[in-house]
Design a protein around this motif. Structure first.
Motif, mmCIF file in Angstrom:
data_model
loop_
_atom_site.group_PDB
_atom_site.id
_atom_site.type_symbol
_atom_site.label_atom_id
_atom_site.label_comp_id
_atom_site.label_asym_id
_atom_site.label_seq_id
_atom_site.Cartn_x
_atom_site.Cartn_y
_atom_site.Cartn_z
ATOM 1 N N ALA A 297 -67.810 -1.482 57.079
ATOM 2 C CA ALA A 297 -68.566 -2.030 55.958
ATOM 3 C C ALA A 297 -67.714 -2.038 54.696
ATOM 4 N N LEU A 298 -67.043 -0.899 54.416
ATOM 5 C CA LEU A 298 -66.210 -0.825 53.215
ATOM 6 C C LEU A 298 -65.094 -1.853 53.268
ATOM 7 N N ASP A 299 -64.496 -1.987 54.456
ATOM 8 C CA ASP A 299 -63.415 -2.936 54.629
ATOM 9 C C ASP A 299 -63.928 -4.361 54.421
ATOM 10 N N ALA A 300 -65.101 -4.637 54.965
ATOM 11 C CA ALA A 300 -65.658 -5.985 54.851
ATOM 12 C C ALA A 300 -66.007 -6.300 53.402
ATOM 13 N N ILE A 301 -66.534 -5.294 52.687
ATOM 14 C CA ILE A 301 -66.867 -5.523 51.279
ATOM 15 C C ILE A 301 -65.607 -5.866 50.499
ATOM 16 N N ALA A 302 -64.518 -5.116 50.814
ATOM 17 C CA ALA A 302 -63.274 -5.333 50.084
ATOM 18 C C ALA A 302 -62.688 -6.718 50.364
ATOM 19 N N GLU A 303 -62.859 -7.218 51.575
ATOM 20 C CA GLU A 303 -62.238 -8.485 51.962
ATOM 21 C C GLU A 303 -63.154 -9.682 51.786
ATOM 22 N N LYS A 304 -64.417 -9.408 51.444
ATOM 23 C CA LYS A 304 -65.434 -10.460 51.491
ATOM 24 C C LYS A 304 -65.024 -11.712 50.714
ATOM 25 N N GLU A 305 -64.556 -11.496 49.492
ATOM 26 C CA GLU A 305 -64.238 -12.658 48.655
ATOM 27 C C GLU A 305 -63.144 -13.504 49.274
ATOM 28 N N ALA A 306 -62.090 -12.817 49.754
ATOM 29 C CA ALA A 306 -60.974 -13.547 50.339
ATOM 30 C C ALA A 306 -61.427 -14.314 51.577
ATOM 31 N N ILE A 307 -62.323 -13.714 52.330
ATOM 32 C CA ILE A 307 -62.771 -14.377 53.558
ATOM 33 C C ILE A 307 -63.577 -15.624 53.219
ATOM 34 N N ILE A 308 -64.477 -15.493 52.239
ATOM 35 C CA ILE A 308 -65.306 -16.645 51.875
ATOM 36 C C ILE A 308 -64.436 -17.762 51.309
ATOM 37 N N ALA A 309 -63.391 -17.340 50.546
ATOM 38 C CA ALA A 309 -62.494 -18.344 49.990
ATOM 39 C C ALA A 309 -61.582 -18.928 51.067
ATOM 40 N N GLY A 310 -61.617 -18.328 52.243
ATOM 41 C CA GLY A 310 -60.818 -18.844 53.348
ATOM 42 C C GLY A 310 -59.355 -18.488 53.263
ATOM 43 N N VAL A 311 -58.974 -17.522 52.406
ATOM 44 C CA VAL A 311 -57.559 -17.180 52.270
ATOM 45 C C VAL A 311 -57.234 -15.842 52.932
ATOM 46 N N SER A 312 -58.229 -15.188 53.525
ATOM 47 C CA SER A 312 -57.963 -13.873 54.099
ATOM 48 C C SER A 312 -57.178 -14.014 55.391
ATOM 49 N N THR A 313 -56.120 -13.188 55.491
ATOM 50 C CA THR A 313 -55.388 -13.154 56.747
ATOM 51 C C THR A 313 -55.964 -12.073 57.646
ATOM 52 N N ARG A 314 -56.930 -11.356 57.121
ATOM 53 C CA ARG A 314 -57.391 -10.193 57.869
ATOM 54 C C ARG A 314 -58.735 -10.431 58.546
ATOM 55 N N LEU A 315 -59.180 -11.681 58.552
ATOM 56 C CA LEU A 315 -60.475 -11.970 59.152
ATOM 57 C C LEU A 315 -60.603 -11.434 60.580
ATOM 58 N N PRO A 316 -59.567 -11.631 61.452
ATOM 59 C CA PRO A 316 -59.734 -11.168 62.830
ATOM 60 C C PRO A 316 -59.859 -9.648 62.949
ATOM 61 N N GLU A 317 -59.544 -8.935 61.868
ATOM 62 C CA GLU A 317 -59.605 -7.471 61.955
ATOM 63 C C GLU A 317 -60.968 -6.921 61.602
ATOM 64 N N MET A 318 -61.804 -7.759 60.999
ATOM 65 C CA MET A 318 -63.093 -7.265 60.515
ATOM 66 C C MET A 318 -63.845 -6.593 61.660
ATOM 67 N N GLY A 319 -64.349 -5.395 61.393
ATOM 68 C CA GLY A 319 -65.061 -4.651 62.431
ATOM 69 C C GLY A 319 -64.120 -3.763 63.219
ATOM 70 N N TYR A 320 -62.976 -4.310 63.650
ATOM 71 C CA TYR A 320 -62.050 -3.500 64.441
ATOM 72 C C TYR A 320 -61.411 -2.398 63.619
ATOM 73 N N SER A 321 -61.229 -2.663 62.318
ATOM 74 C CA SER A 321 -60.615 -1.621 61.495
ATOM 75 C C SER A 321 -61.478 -0.366 61.521
ATOM 76 N N GLY A 322 -62.797 -0.562 61.599
ATOM 77 C CA GLY A 322 -63.688 0.604 61.700
ATOM 78 C C GLY A 322 -63.440 1.367 62.980
ATOM 79 N N LEU A 323 -63.213 0.641 64.071
ATOM 80 C CA LEU A 323 -62.964 1.323 65.344
ATOM 81 C C LEU A 323 -61.601 1.992 65.349
ATOM 82 N N GLY A 324 -60.636 1.385 64.657
ATOM 83 C CA GLY A 324 -59.289 1.946 64.658
ATOM 84 C C GLY A 324 -59.184 3.173 63.788
ATOM 85 N N LEU A 325 -59.899 3.159 62.656
ATOM 86 C CA LEU A 325 -59.739 4.260 61.712
ATOM 87 C C LEU A 325 -60.959 5.161 61.665
ATOM 88 N N GLY A 326 -61.924 4.925 62.531
ATOM 89 C CA GLY A 326 -63.122 5.771 62.534
ATOM 90 C C GLY A 326 -63.209 6.655 63.754
#
Lengths: 249, 261, 238
Positions: free
Chosen positions: B33-62
């Motif tokens: 959730a924290l990661d998604a909040i941080a990236e939200k703007e970039a994703i909506i603007a379509g400039v995020s390179t980290r879109l495919p990581e959304m959700g997985y970062s929680g599994l990797g670091l949780g």
């Protein structure tokens, strides 16, 4: 044959120092922290040499491993507090020194006396190493900046140790205390940086040793950071003492 | 099988395990959730390179939940902290009930693995609605292969914690090492900046099973947590090799060591 | 009176562990505090030593709570369950910090180690001690300041026959020299030859209190009297 209160207090302090000094885990924790710190500083130094960034700062590199270093001091604080509850030692402690508030206060004081030199030596060795490796590559630093940063780092680590000891004394068990403190310092805090105000013990305390010129916007001065961290540590120690006095051993 | 059931019930009767399960179920969702909040703007603007990581970062670091699980499974047998200070270590009892040490070892490792797998599935179930709630239609779909990789990563991490604790007979060192290494300031990430060998460390290699965005090693390695260095399969294999070697050593040591030593 | 326990009540949650315990221990006598496991012996001693807080009532030493004593270690020597030492410390280091806290000379540590027969194990870590050695270390800590009152919880637990005989004669000598000794136990046979006064506790209540002869009464041994007093309604006892 009444003994003056002052002499009694000195005796408690000496006994608490004695207890810490004869606990091998304390020395293991300090030694391992020292070795890991040197390794990490070496890694940071190599990294900043490889990156070839324009004038890496000696202080920034030397203190880069602070975030790892604090783990060692968190463990030190927890060990000091929770060792009482291993092997039923707390019963002995309280039958020898039944004045609970004074006893726990003196334990924290004894811990401070051990932590300050340890923290200073560790941080100073990191900065010295970075200074030696980066000699010629790095921008010059003023001696007073170095001293200020080292004092700040020492103070930060000491206050963090006291805070951990207070949490350890409240929880009485090593692993839960470790999970909570490491979970906060390493998981929760880094993820929520920017979301939470800078009034938490680690975020405020960082300003004690960060250089004012280190790029990011400085919200707090070193003195403000130290003050906030000190409020956290002192109030947690106070809570630990109050709880310690009330509850059954 | 009896020993395995006994280990499961031993684990589930520890209050600490329930805390570990709670952390294991919630931490990934919170981090995602924290990661998604941080990236939200970039994703909506379509400039995020980290879109495919959304959700997985929680599994990797949780993974803190399964780390605690693996550590507690062993350290509870050796604990000496008790206000009554009797100092009785459960391990002596355990070894009298299940006299074969290898059997006890396998039963315990099996119990840790099964609980980790279930916990990871639960964490995934919680992550999906979380990212969907924050990112709405932008939320990426989670792929089965990558989720399977995450389950492997969790189980392997739990087994590493288990093996390390068995070797050191106390929880402090493995817990500290693994908790810090699962954080944003992981040792492996730092070492990756210095030497490429760091990509062969278990956690760094294991994350490749599900967390990679920049494909292949041809792009410049920046040492970022999200660069890919191995294929998911080799990454998993490397981590599995670590687990196998560590558990092998732990099994031998556990077999030979005196209980009191 | 040296030790006075007056109407002591201790509740943990909804459970009442002690419900109005009253007894005394006099100087020059060994008082045996007897009861089955879980009867409340240790809880009483813990409150007497200021480790736990009483819900109601009082447990006083020379008319004062333990924490108000000027010289706790010189007044009361206590050995509760186990060694009371951190397993990673050596026996000697354990006694040294206690001596330091009480303002005693270090030479006293060697003396008590010798008294309890641990001189050879002084430099060994407590985790390597056997159960009996741990008990001996606990007793050594209690004797460190040569106190006028001794409070021992299950002192014979874990001791070998030689150790049991030693502690019996030792406690008798302490009492004959005018000191106060309070010891708890669930082992009747071991106690009958040592104690002068007997207090029997069962499920948090005192069921008998008096001299050894009074409590034994018409029964042939203390053990018989104990079972007669403690097992009548206790269907759950085995």
């Amino acid at each position: 044959m009444s003994v003056s209160s002052g002499r009694k207090t000195i005796r408690i302090l000496r006994a608490e120092l004695d207890k810490l000094m004869t606990l091998p885990w304390i020395w293991t924790a300090v030694t391992v922290t020292f070795l890991v710190h040197l390794l990490l500083t070496a890694a940071f130094t190599s990294a900043s040499l490889q990156e070839g960034a324009a004038a890496p700062g000696i202080l920034n590199t030397g203190l880069a491993s602070m975030s790892y270093l604090q783990a060692g001091f968190i463990i030190l604080g927890i060990l000091a507090a929770c060792s009482e509850y291993t092997g039923g030692q707390i019963r002995t402690t309280l039958t020898v020194i039944p004045w609970r508030g004074r006893q726990l206060f003196m334990k924290h004081l004894a811990l401070t006396l051990i932590t300050i030199p340890a923290a200073f030596i560790l941080t100073a060795s990191g900065v010295l190493y970075a200074g030696w490796r980066l000699d010629g590559h790095a921008a010059g630093v003023e001696p007073h900046e170095v001293i200020q940063a080292l004092l700040g780092a020492t103070g930060y680590l000491t206050l963090t140790t006291l805070l951990s000891a207070a949490i350890g004394a409240l929880l009485r068990r090593t692993l839960p205390a470790l999970v909570i403190l490491l979970g906060y310092y390493f998981i929760i805090s880094p993820w929520s940086r920017g979301l939470l105000p800078a009034y938490f013990p680690d975020t405020a305390g960082r300003y004690m040793y960060l250089l004012p010129s280190s790029g990011e916007l400085n919200v707090l001065t070193p003195v403000q950071g130290a003050g906030i961290l000190m409020i956290w540590s002192v109030s947690l120690v106070a809570v630990a003492i109050v709880v310690y006095r009330i509850r059954d051993a | 099988m009896k020993a395995f059931h006994a280990e499961i019930s031993k684990l589930l009767s520890l209050p600490g395990i329930w805390l570990a399960l709670l952390i294991g179920a919630l931490a990934p969702a919170v981090i995602a959730a924290l990661d998604a909040i941080a990236e939200k703007e970039a994703i909506i603007a379509g400039v995020s390179t980290r879109l495919p990581e959304m959700g997985y970062s929680g599994l990797g670091l949780g993974v803190q939940g399964v780390i605690i699980l693996g550590v507690l499974a062993v350290s509870s047998e050796y604990r000496t902290e008790s206000s009554e200070g009797a100092g009785g270590q459960q391990i002596s009892t355990s070894l009298m009930v299940v006299s074969s040490r290898l059997q006890l070892f396998l039963a315990k490792a099996g119990a840790v693995s099964v609980i980790s797998i279930l916990l990871c599935i639960l964490a995934v179930i919680l992550i999906v609605p979380t990212t969907r709630y924050i990112l709405g239609d932008y939320a990426p779909l989670l792929e089965w292969t990558r989720l399977a990789g995450a389950v492997c990563y969790w189980t392997f991490t739990a087994l590493l914690a288990f093996g390390l604790t068995l070797l050191t007979k106390q929880g402090m060192i493995p817990l500290t090492m693994l908790m810090i290494n699962s954080s944003l300031v992981s040792f492996s990430v730092l070492l990756a900046k210095v030497t490429k060998l760091a990509f062969y460390l278990p956690d760094r290699a294991g994350m490749e099973m599900f967390m990679f965005t920049k494909n292949s090693a041809s792009t410049e390695v920046t040492g970022s947590l999200f660069d890919s260095y191995h294929t998911p399969f080799t990454g998993g294999l490397i981590m599995f090799a670590w687990v196998a070697v560590l558990l092998g050593i732990a099994a031998i040591v556990f077999h030979r060591r005196d209980v009191a030593a | 009176m040296v030790l006075t326990i007056n109407n002591l009540v201790k509740r943990r949650g909804t459970q009442e562990i002690l419900s109005g315990i009253t007894f005394e221990a006099r100087p020059g006598r060994v008082t045996g505090f007897l009861g089955p496991n879980g009867a409340g012996k240790s809880s009483t001693l813990r409150i007497l030593l200021g480790l736990d807080h009483a819900t109601a009532g009082s447990a006083l030493i020379h008319g004062k709570p333990f924490a108000e004593l000027q010289h706790p270690l010189r007044t009361v020597g206590a050995a509760l369950d186990g060694s009371g030492a951190h397993p990673m410390r050596t026996g000697q280091a354990h006694l040294r910090w206690i001596a330091c806290a009480a303002g005693l000379p270090r030479s006293r540590v060697e003396e008590v180690l010798d008294i309890v027969g641990l001189t050879k194990a002084a430099g060994t870590r407590v985790k390597r001690y056997s159960l009996g050695m741990g008990r001996r270390l606990g007793i050594a800590a209690a004797l460190l300041a040569d106190p006028e009152i001794l409070i021992l919880d299950e002192p014979v637990n874990g001791l070998d026959p030689e150790g049991i005989r030693w502690i019996r004669t030792f406690l008798r000598k302490r009492a004959e020299a005018g000191n106060t000794v309070l010891l708890s136990s669930h082992l009747m046979g071991e106690l009958a030859e040592t104690v002068d006064d007997v207090v029997i506790i069962k499920q948090g209540r005192i069921v008998a209190d008096g001299t050894l002869q009074e409590v034994t009464g018409s029964h042939s041994t203390l053990e018989d009297a104990f079972f007669a007093l403690t097992s009548e309604q206790a269907g759950d006892a085995w």
